[in-house]
Design a protein around this motif. Sequence first.
Motif, PDB file in Angstrom:
ATOM      1  N   ILE A 346       3.765   6.911 -31.222  1.00 43.74           N
ATOM      2  CA  ILE A 346       3.802   7.700 -29.978  1.00 43.74           C
ATOM      3  C   ILE A 346       5.050   8.580 -29.987  1.00 43.74           C
ATOM      4  N   SER A 347       4.856   9.872 -29.778  1.00 45.77           N
ATOM      5  CA  SER A 347       6.006  10.775 -29.772  1.00 45.77           C
ATOM      6  C   SER A 347       5.671  12.061 -29.034  1.00 45.77           C
ATOM      7  N   GLN A 348       6.499  12.415 -28.075  1.00 43.43           N
ATOM      8  CA  GLN A 348       6.297  13.678 -27.363  1.00 43.43           C
ATOM      9  C   GLN A 348       6.479  14.831 -28.333  1.00 43.43           C
ATOM     10  N   SER A 349       7.639  14.869 -28.982  1.00 45.12           N
ATOM     11  CA  SER A 349       7.999  16.013 -29.826  1.00 45.12           C
ATOM     12  C   SER A 349       7.233  16.031 -31.143  1.00 45.12           C
ATOM     13  N   GLY A 350       6.884  14.847 -31.621  1.00 43.46           N
ATOM     14  CA  GLY A 350       6.274  14.764 -32.949  1.00 43.46           C
ATOM     15  C   GLY A 350       7.272  15.020 -34.059  1.00 43.46           C
ATOM     16  N   GLU A 351       8.555  15.038 -33.710  1.00 41.58           N
ATOM     17  CA  GLU A 351       9.573  15.338 -34.712  1.00 41.58           C
ATOM     18  C   GLU A 351      10.665  14.272 -34.776  1.00 41.58           C
ATOM     19  N   THR A 352      10.583  13.234 -33.957  1.00 44.72           N
ATOM     20  CA  THR A 352      11.644  12.224 -33.934  1.00 44.72           C
ATOM     21  C   THR A 352      11.766  11.587 -35.323  1.00 44.72           C
ATOM     22  N   ALA A 353      12.962  11.704 -35.882  1.00 44.90           N
ATOM     23  CA  ALA A 353      13.142  11.316 -37.285  1.00 44.90           C
ATOM     24  C   ALA A 353      12.783   9.846 -37.521  1.00 44.90           C
ATOM     25  N   ASP A 354      13.270   8.964 -36.654  1.00 42.19           N
ATOM     26  CA  ASP A 354      13.001   7.533 -36.866  1.00 42.19           C
ATOM     27  C   ASP A 354      11.504   7.230 -36.761  1.00 42.19           C
ATOM     28  N   THR A 355      10.846   7.870 -35.802  1.00 41.09           N
ATOM     29  CA  THR A 355       9.420   7.604 -35.607  1.00 41.09           C
ATOM     30  C   THR A 355       8.636   8.107 -36.820  1.00 41.09           C
ATOM     31  N   LYS A 356       9.038   9.284 -37.271  1.00 38.49           N
ATOM     32  CA  LYS A 356       8.324   9.877 -38.416  1.00 38.49           C
ATOM     33  C   LYS A 356       8.480   9.001 -39.664  1.00 38.49           C
ATOM     34  N   GLU A 357       9.705   8.544 -39.897  1.00 40.17           N
ATOM     35  CA  GLU A 357       9.936   7.726 -41.093  1.00 40.17           C
ATOM     36  C   GLU A 357       9.260   6.359 -40.973  1.00 40.17           C
ATOM     37  N   ALA A 358       9.273   5.807 -39.764  1.00 39.79           N
ATOM     38  CA  ALA A 358       8.594   4.516 -39.556  1.00 39.79           C
ATOM     39  C   ALA A 358       7.098   4.681 -39.828  1.00 39.79           C
ATOM     40  N   MET A 359       6.553   5.817 -39.387  1.00 39.18           N
ATOM     41  CA  MET A 359       5.132   6.088 -39.629  1.00 39.18           C
ATOM     42  C   MET A 359       4.850   6.112 -41.134  1.00 39.18           C
ATOM     43  N   LYS A 360       5.727   6.792 -41.866  1.00 33.25           N
ATOM     44  CA  LYS A 360       5.499   6.890 -43.319  1.00 33.25           C
ATOM     45  C   LYS A 360       5.578   5.513 -43.971  1.00 33.25           C
ATOM     46  N   GLU A 361       6.505   4.699 -43.458  1.00 35.37           N
ATOM     47  CA  GLU A 361       6.651   3.337 -43.991  1.00 35.37           C
ATOM     48  C   GLU A 361       5.343   2.562 -43.777  1.00 35.37           C
ATOM     49  N   ALA A 362       4.778   2.696 -42.577  1.00 34.72           N
ATOM     50  CA  ALA A 362       3.513   1.996 -42.284  1.00 34.72           C
ATOM     51  C   ALA A 362       2.410   2.512 -43.208  1.00 34.72           C
ATOM     52  N   GLN A 363       2.386   3.831 -43.412  1.00 33.82           N
ATOM     53  CA  GLN A 363       1.352   4.407 -44.289  1.00 33.82           C
ATOM     54  C   GLN A 363       1.511   3.908 -45.727  1.00 33.82           C
ATOM     55  N   ARG A 364       2.776   3.848 -46.176  1.00 37.06           N
ATOM     56  CA  ARG A 364       3.027   3.354 -47.549  1.00 37.06           C
ATOM     57  C   ARG A 364       2.470   1.952 -47.726  1.00 37.06           C
ATOM     58  N   ARG A 365       2.476   1.182 -46.633  1.00 37.72           N
ATOM     59  CA  ARG A 365       1.995  -0.190 -46.723  1.00 37.72           C
ATOM     60  C   ARG A 365       0.490  -0.294 -46.458  1.00 37.72           C
ATOM     61  N   GLY A 366      -0.148   0.840 -46.396  1.00 37.28           N
ATOM     62  CA  GLY A 366      -1.620   0.824 -46.328  1.00 37.28           C
ATOM     63  C   GLY A 366      -2.203   0.907 -44.939  1.00 37.28           C
ATOM     64  N   SER A 367      -1.346   1.059 -43.920  1.00 36.42           N
ATOM     65  CA  SER A 367      -1.850   1.043 -42.551  1.00 36.42           C
ATOM     66  C   SER A 367      -2.383   2.415 -42.143  1.00 36.42           C
ATOM     67  N   HIS A 368      -3.449   2.409 -41.381  1.00 36.00           N
ATOM     68  CA  HIS A 368      -4.015   3.649 -40.844  1.00 36.00           C
ATOM     69  C   HIS A 368      -3.218   4.019 -39.594  1.00 36.00           C
ATOM     70  N   VAL A 369      -2.782   5.278 -39.489  1.00 40.93           N
ATOM     71  CA  VAL A 369      -1.928   5.681 -38.368  1.00 40.93           C
ATOM     72  C   VAL A 369      -2.644   6.648 -37.429  1.00 40.93           C
ATOM     73  N   ILE A 370      -2.695   6.255 -36.163  1.00 37.28           N
ATOM     74  CA  ILE A 370      -3.145   7.183 -35.114  1.00 37.28           C
ATOM     75  C   ILE A 370      -1.898   7.609 -34.348  1.00 37.28           C
ATOM     76  N   ALA A 371      -1.673   8.905 -34.264  1.00 33.76           N
ATOM     77  CA  ALA A 371      -0.488   9.381 -33.543  1.00 33.76           C
ATOM     78  C   ALA A 371      -0.887   9.945 -32.194  1.00 33.76           C
ATOM     79  N   ILE A 372      -0.050   9.674 -31.200  1.00 33.20           N
ATOM     80  CA  ILE A 372      -0.225  10.267 -29.863  1.00 33.20           C
ATOM     81  C   ILE A 372       0.945  11.232 -29.694  1.00 33.20           C
ATOM     82  N   VAL A 373       0.657  12.510 -29.702  1.00 31.72           N
ATOM     83  CA  VAL A 373       1.721  13.515 -29.815  1.00 31.72           C
ATOM     84  C   VAL A 373       1.472  14.629 -28.803  1.00 31.72           C
ATOM     85  N   ASN A 374       2.552  15.228 -28.333  1.00 31.96           N
ATOM     86  CA  ASN A 374       2.394  16.351 -27.381  1.00 31.96           C
ATOM     87  C   ASN A 374       2.497  17.716 -28.066  1.00 31.96           C
ATOM     88  N   VAL A 375       3.386  17.815 -29.051  1.00 32.30           N
ATOM     89  CA  VAL A 375       3.636  19.145 -29.625  1.00 32.30           C
ATOM     90  C   VAL A 375       2.684  19.419 -30.788  1.00 32.30           C
TER      91      VAL A 375
END
Length: 608
Positions: A346-375
């Motif tokens: 979940i991210s309003q800006s879609g640019e928050t560095a920690d959120t973005k990197e955490a997302m990539k970490e989840a993806q690296r581990r095979g998880s499917h990511v649904i993002a809720i983003v405003n921008v």
Amino acid sequence: MCGIVGYIGEEQAAPLLLTGLEKLEYRGYDSAGLCLNDNGALVVKKSKGKLEVLKNLTDDGKILHGTVGIGHTRWATHGEPSDVNAHPHLSESGRFAVVHNGIIENYIFLREMLMSRGLSFRSNTDTEVIAQLFEYYYKGDIMDTVIRVMSKLDGSYALGILCRDNPDEIIAVRKESPLIIGLGEKENYIASDIPAILDKTRNIYRLENNEIAVIKRDSVQIFNTDKMPVKKETEKIDWDIHAAEKDGYEHFMFKEIMEQPKAFLNTIHPHLKNGRVVLDEIHLSAEEIRSFRKINILACGSAYHVGVVAKYVFEKILRIPVEADLASEFRYRDPIVDDKTLTIVISQSGETADTKEAMKEAQRRGSHVIAIVNVLGSAIAKESDDVIYTMAGPEIAVATTKAYSTQLAVIYLMALYFGDLLGKISPEEYQIYLQELQTIPDKIQQILDNREQVQYLASRLFNAEDIFFIGRNIDYALSLEGSLKLKEISYIHSEAYAAGELKHGTISLIEKGTLVIALATHEELISKTRSNMVEVHSRGAYILCLTTEKHQDLKSVAQSTIFLPQTCDMMLPSLAVIPLQLFAYYVAALKGCDIDKPRNLAKSVTVE
Ligand code: G6P
């Protein structure tokens, strides 16, 4: 966070750059500066403090001459806020000027390398290293130099670069930090964010990672790091110009609070078709959805608080374990995530560095990511597997309000969508929830129309020095947001506590007159929260209680009570958050705080 604006055209650049920087003030900053190419000399003016200081220093830009320039608002990361640390930074000979958003992680190594080769530094910033690298590697070809410099930099950057030798161009580069190019008639712009150029042009290019733009008055060419041209589609921004203006309101935050009924409606509306929730953005089969054993929610700040609400909602409805995780913690704790985990970011800006990197970490581990983003088109929106957009429109105030509300709206949509698909809610319940969902915008409006009571309470309570927000279950999730909102903009210390946990320590802080804001909306637990209210009142607390209309009896325990319209438990946060936002707003206004740009905060945190 920092803001970048650049202009090349036929008009004097400095006043335009100052106006552009003004539009980016909301991002948060502590110093500002400009650099213009004045007949082959790069002239810099910069200063610590608000843009007003820079305007005075440059007589509203009039003392700076030239039709090509770059400007910056800085939010300090490396080196304190000061004149010398402000951007733009010049290379030693003054041949290059650089503005930079992001962080160069290997700057100490690079700085030492450059110093050992005879270059000296004026500031403590990581950005000056970039300007000096340009100086060091430049052999007459700017493109070769940019590529060489990029190969040396670790970290994130959006850069605007001027070179004295090429007076008719701006170079723009990006990696992991947003940068757009505004396309005009015989003029072009660069900017870190759309509002900076919205009154000049609606046509933009978005730079992608490792792209290099060469921007002249009548052309924009984009290359990759192999010097191959990159073809770009022009994107048309269809924002209403008023969306990024205050429109007669004193503060963006207040305007955005008032926009919530519309934002909520705009978010749910596209997903309701023929009495069903439709989420075509989710590219998962029913079988895949059934295979998930866990849901992980990753976010920061208020978006994380939406995640905590979602934990209660999803666990109750879907009966799947849900973890709401702070993105900055998740990415470094070797998380247990695999292809049987659904990740929601979940991210309003879609640019928050920690959120973005955490997302990539989840993806690296095979998880499917649904993002809720405003921008639209932001990094998280692009890099997630699926994206559901909140339709909050541009949110300018640093403290989020309408983005939070629209994120909640998406959570309810997802709960119904998954609940139905997994057979976890009956058709009758589904219809009841769906009906309720559609009443939320009107109920929010009703609360906004009755805002005088909150204003009055704020005028009585704004001198409080410590405030406790308490609640159980979903009310606890809500108290996290109520407390953060107040802290962010009024600078009053407050804490959010699970009401049942108070007695394990924090109750020792309650004394005569301590303000406790008790959230008692969750039907099943109101009697429990009531007991906690009695406990703190008997120790002297002044209680402001938020509950639903039918719990008039709570008036006998609380000193002040705000009543909310009735709705189902899971959707009550959408109503209860409104008085909390208004309370924070009115208190901050009474204290004379800088509501839209609170000290030390940034709207979009693109550094770790
Ligand atoms: C900053 C803002 C907060 C926001 C958080 C996450 O700290 O000040 O209001 O909740 O970032 O931002 P995001 O854009 O990812 O929602």
